[in-house]
Design an enzyme around this catalytic site. Structure first.
Site, mmCIF file in Angstrom:
data_model
loop_
_atom_site.group_PDB
_atom_site.id
_atom_site.type_symbol
_atom_site.label_atom_id
_atom_site.label_comp_id
_atom_site.label_asym_id
_atom_site.label_seq_id
_atom_site.Cartn_x
_atom_site.Cartn_y
_atom_site.Cartn_z
ATOM 1 N N HIS A 9 51.998 42.884 72.076
ATOM 2 C CA HIS A 9 52.287 42.587 70.670
ATOM 3 C C HIS A 9 53.737 42.901 70.318
ATOM 4 O O HIS A 9 54.444 43.632 71.024
ATOM 5 C CB HIS A 9 51.354 43.400 69.763
ATOM 6 N N GLU A 83 43.967 48.842 72.532
ATOM 7 C CA GLU A 83 44.802 49.817 73.217
ATOM 8 C C GLU A 83 44.033 51.111 73.484
ATOM 9 O O GLU A 83 43.004 51.395 72.851
ATOM 10 C CB GLU A 83 46.043 50.113 72.359
#
Length: 211
Positions: A9, A83
């Site tokens: 990202h 994550e």
């Protein structure tokens, strides 16, 4: 065969300030959105069939920006692509927490192997769903690094925001073709059917550390 494009990202304010964010749902900042628009600049000319992301906002927004810019179908999120959970370190200064907890042994931190295992399972399912297609997976730095480390058997440096890596899945064979925009020359790794853990990881695979 399925080719996965693993994209980290774009930047967040936590990245900018050097804070652990992990499972915390921190949005992209302006720089991060710009990185998303340019994530495929200079990338190999691949016709991407679909884009999927972690459910965390910074990853989903990055995926949606890339998908819209390049006419790729965004097919949703998968919680297994999230994550690592840094536990007690979430939201705290990286240097401070590393000094307090050597080896990043933070209370409540998710295990490295658990992160990799859920990631491989997600890719297994995507490979079945998108057989013989090319899929962009927008996720996170440590998550991507653990997947690639599991295949190469080596530790890797931090993955930059907006960087693209390529991982090919065919049967039980995995081949890392590119790491953060750089060609990789690693042998394919084969996993026994039903093996768990797939590619054993250790704390060694987190060095050198990255956010």
């Amino acid at each position: 065969m399925t080719l996965f494009g693993l994209v980290r990202h774009g930047q967040t304010d936590y990245n900018l300030r050097g804070l652990f964010q992990g499972s915390s749902d921190i949005p992209l900042n302006a720089t991060g959105r710009e990185q998303a628009h340019h994530a495929l600049d200079g990338a190999p000319d691949i016709a991407w069939d679909a884009a999927v992301s972690s459910p965390l906002g910074r990853a989903e927004e990055t995926a949606r920006i890339i998908a819209e810019d390049h006419g790729i179908s965004f097919v949703g999120t998968d919680p297994r692509l999230a994550e690592i959970d840094w536990g007690a370190a979430e939201g705290h200064d990286v240097a401070e927490m590393e000094a307090r907890y050597p080896g990043r042994a933070f209370p409540g931190r998710e295990g490295l192997q658990a992160v990799a295992d859920r990631g491989y399972l997600a890719l297994d399912d995507l490979a079945e769903r998108f057989a013989d297609q090319n899929v962009l997976v927008v996720a996170h730095g440590t998550f991507i690094r653990l997947l690639l480390s599991g295949v190469t058997g080596t530790h890797l440096p931090s993955i930059p925001n907006g960087a693209l890596s390529l991982l090919r899945h065919e049967g039980e064979s995995w081949q890392v073709e590119m790491i953060a925009g750089e060609a990789a020359e690693e042998p394919a790794r084969t996993a026994p059917v039903g093996a768990s853990p797939r590619f054993p990881l250790s704390e060694h695979h987190l060095r050198p550390y990255g956010l």
